[in-house]
Design a protein around this motif. Structure first.
Motif, PDB file in Angstrom:
ATOM      1  N   ALA A 166       0.833  -1.068  -0.010  1.00 53.06           N
ATOM      2  CA  ALA A 166      -0.075   0.144   0.017  1.00 53.06           C
ATOM      3  C   ALA A 166       0.750   1.291  -0.171  1.00 53.06           C
ATOM      4  O   ALA A 166       0.344   2.232   0.302  1.00 53.06           O
ATOM      5  N   GLY A 167       2.194   1.103  -0.119  1.00 57.46           N
ATOM      6  CA  GLY A 167       3.112   2.157  -0.112  1.00 57.46           C
ATOM      7  C   GLY A 167       3.347   2.905   1.509  1.00 57.46           C
ATOM      8  O   GLY A 167       4.160   3.777   1.426  1.00 57.46           O
ATOM      9  N   GLY A 168       3.004   1.992   2.382  1.00 58.24           N
ATOM     10  CA  GLY A 168       3.368   2.308   3.813  1.00 58.24           C
ATOM     11  C   GLY A 168       4.841   1.822   3.989  1.00 58.24           C
ATOM     12  O   GLY A 168       5.515   1.026   3.305  1.00 58.24           O
ATOM     13  N   LEU A 169       5.073   1.853   5.446  1.00 58.24           N
ATOM     14  CA  LEU A 169       6.434   1.347   5.851  1.00 58.24           C
ATOM     15  C   LEU A 169       6.108   0.376   7.125  1.00 58.24           C
ATOM     16  O   LEU A 169       5.572   0.933   8.186  1.00 58.24           O
ATOM     17  N   ALA A 170       6.452  -0.722   7.013  1.00 59.23           N
ATOM     18  CA  ALA A 170       6.508  -1.690   8.216  1.00 59.23           C
ATOM     19  C   ALA A 170       7.161  -3.002   7.932  1.00 59.23           C
ATOM     20  O   ALA A 170       7.354  -3.457   6.654  1.00 59.23           O
ATOM     21  N   VAL A 171       7.975  -3.534   8.918  1.00 64.43           N
ATOM     22  CA  VAL A 171       9.061  -4.565   8.679  1.00 64.43           C
ATOM     23  C   VAL A 171       8.674  -5.547   9.924  1.00 64.43           C
ATOM     24  O   VAL A 171       8.369  -4.895  10.927  1.00 64.43           O
ATOM     25  N   ALA A 172       8.720  -6.711   9.751  1.00 61.57           N
ATOM     26  CA  ALA A 172       8.420  -7.725  10.830  1.00 61.57           C
ATOM     27  C   ALA A 172       9.808  -7.623  11.644  1.00 61.57           C
ATOM     28  O   ALA A 172      11.010  -7.706  10.966  1.00 61.57           O
ATOM     29  N   LEU A 173       9.945  -7.813  12.879  1.00 61.35           N
ATOM     30  CA  LEU A 173      11.101  -8.205  13.644  1.00 61.35           C
ATOM     31  C   LEU A 173      11.758  -9.703  13.185  1.00 61.35           C
ATOM     32  O   LEU A 173      10.860 -10.391  13.223  1.00 61.35           O
ATOM     33  N   ARG A 174      12.864  -9.493  12.957  1.00 56.75           N
ATOM     34  CA  ARG A 174      13.542 -10.863  12.765  1.00 56.75           C
ATOM     35  C   ARG A 174      14.819 -10.886  13.500  1.00 56.75           C
ATOM     36  O   ARG A 174      15.446  -9.773  14.176  1.00 56.75           O
ATOM     37  N   THR A 175      14.925 -12.236  13.999  1.00 55.24           N
ATOM     38  CA  THR A 175      16.411 -12.458  14.406  1.00 55.24           C
ATOM     39  C   THR A 175      17.365 -12.387  13.525  1.00 55.24           C
ATOM     40  O   THR A 175      17.163 -12.335  12.435  1.00 55.24           O
ATOM     41  N   PRO A 176      18.743 -12.372  13.970  1.00 54.09           N
ATOM     42  CA  PRO A 176      19.928 -12.482  13.019  1.00 54.09           C
ATOM     43  C   PRO A 176      19.978 -13.617  12.040  1.00 54.09           C
ATOM     44  O   PRO A 176      20.236 -13.587  10.819  1.00 54.09           O
TER      45      PRO A 176
END
Length: 469
Positions: A163-173
């Motif tokens: 949708a043109g927004g900004l979100a990322v899932a938390l990831r482990t290394p």
């Protein structure tokens, strides 16, 4: 907890940064570091990375200064942990008429999801609107939390980005290491350097007098947004460059962040599509173009390195992005906080159950000083060997460097012990401006004979004409 105290580890960071910039390793002996316990405390070696980025930038400035004065000796560089730590938190130390800035909007934070955490960024109105539209909720934090709690983090990541927004899932290394984008980032050098042609030479005239301003007379078109790009161009302005920041008229910058990163610059607005003539006039006498938009976003305006090289041979083109120009995320927007979440840094500084954060937006600030250093080294190399130059950096590549630094042990100058860092006051200054009375962080870039502060305070956003002074 990962706490590094071995001086050779700090030297390794500076050595690897200077090597990535193409610098002569013999010059590392010109650097002296003042170490202060308590500066930028973190599990990851943030203080060492910050010190190296600033040290490499100061050394690149000193090297160019020696070239432009005709000196056989490069001025000595001094990197003080206190100055570095204060500068890496410059946006938090800024006061405008005694008022502290607001760093993050209410919807820019970590949220719990059905299976973990997601980090959103909604400081700009258009990003907030797109986030809310993707979630189908009104501008209400409780409604956002409820919508996110019922979805998986990866689903939110893809839906919001679509949708043109900004979100990322938390990831482990480990989870980031298994991602295709991680492999694409790891395959690139810390600083990508390219010579676009072999024949064009543009020699900068000698500089005289004091303070020593290595970038004096260099015209910089600043097409960047918060935060790393403006930190780079703010540093070039400190060193004498004529920096004109250019923004689209319909996308105002956040006023406090613009003030913090606007020292030494002028600020104009320009519609790149409608005002092509004005853009071409700027480019016709520019020495450096710095861009901070997602890869390819400005190509339609003739601002790719190749297109610029054709029209303005001898130019230095510097490009900054969040995720790099390659891989499945190569065309995505991003910010420091999102890169920390995606690459495993937030999990390392906290835990997968309770994410943390670096003590500063160190990916932004560190990459900003490296970008300025890359421009300065490109100007030095262009003076010596000619050619149109392009340099590229990304926050994600700096994140990889922070988590898995080069372990080379080449010597990198002397180290002296200073008093512990317990307050920023010695490295703060106060100045008047059209914006108001400002308290701000001094630049940490210091070398013998160099400038102690910027020659001019920041101006209101978009208050200058889009032409050279």
């Amino acid at each position: 907890m990962w706490v590094m105290t071995d001086p050779s580890f700090s030297s390794a960071f500076l050595s690897s940064a200077w090597s990535a910039l193409g610098g002569d390793p013999a010059l590392l002996g010109r650097v002296t570091t003042v170490e202060r316990e308590g500066a930028l405390p973190a599990r990851l070696p943030v203080r060492e990375l910050a010190r190296a980025c600033v040290g490499a930038c100061a050394l690149a400035a000193a090297e160019l200064g020696a070239v432009r004065t005709g000196s056989a000796e490069v001025p000595a560089v001094r990197v003080d942990d206190g100055a570095v730590a204060t500068a890496f938190l410059s946006e938090r130390h800024l006061l405008v008429d005694g008022r502290a800035p607001v760093s993050f909007a209410p919807l820019s934070r970590f949220w719990r999801t059905a299976d973990g955490w997601v980090r959103t960024h909604a400081n700009y109105p258009h990003h907030r609107e797109r986030l809310l539209a993707a979630l189908g909720v009104p501008d209400d934090a409780d409604r956002v939390a409820s919508a996110l709690a019922g979805r998986s983090a990866l689903e939110v990541e893809e839906t919001v980005y679509a949708a043109g927004g900004l979100a990322v899932a938390l990831r482990t290394p480990e989870e980031w290491a298994a991602h295709e984008q991680s492999a694409a980032v790891a395959a690139r050098p810390l600083v990508e350097r390219e010579r676009l042609d072999e024949t064009h030479t543009r020699v900068l005239p000698p500089v005289t007098g004091g303070p020593l301003l290595p970038a004096a007379g260099v015209r910089v078109v600043d097409l960047t947004r918060v935060l790393a790009g403006p930190v780079a161009t703010r540093t070039l302005a400190l060193l004498g460059a004529e920096v004109l920041r250019v923004d689209p008229p319909d996308r105002p910058e956040q006023a406090d962040l613009h003030a913090d990163t606007g020292f030494g610059k002028r600020s104009a607005t320009l519609d790149l599509a409608a005002d092509r003539g004005a853009l071409e006039e700027l480019l016709a006498s520019a020495d450096v173009v710095v861009t901070g938009y997602r890869p390819g976003a400005l190509d339609r305006f003739g601002l790719s390195p190749e297109a610029l090289a054709e029209r303005r041979p001898g130019l230095v083109v510097a490009q900054l992005s969040a995720w790099g120009a390659h891989g499945p995320w190569g065309g995505r927007q991003g910010f420091d906080s999102l890169v920390q979440a995606a690459t495993g840094i937030a999990a390392l500084e906290g835990s997968p159950e309770r994410p943390g954060a670096l003590p500063a937006q160190a990916l932004d600030h560190g990459t900003g000083y490296l970008l300025a250093a890359a421009v300065l080294r490109a100007l030095t190399d262009r003076t010596r060997r000619g050619g149109t130059r392009a340099v590229r950096l990304s926050l994600a590549r700096t994140a990889a460097w922070l988590k898995d630094p080069d372990t080379a042990t080449a010597p990198a100058g002397a180290t002296v012990e200073g008093s512990p860092f317990d307050r920023p006051d010695p490295w703060l200054a106060r100045t008047g401006s059209r914006i108001g009375r400002l308290r701000h962080a001094r630049s940490p870039v210091a070398f013998a004979g160099g400038p102690a502060d910027w020659s001019r305070p920041p101006v209101p956003w978009g208050s200058d004409p889009a032409r050279w002074a």
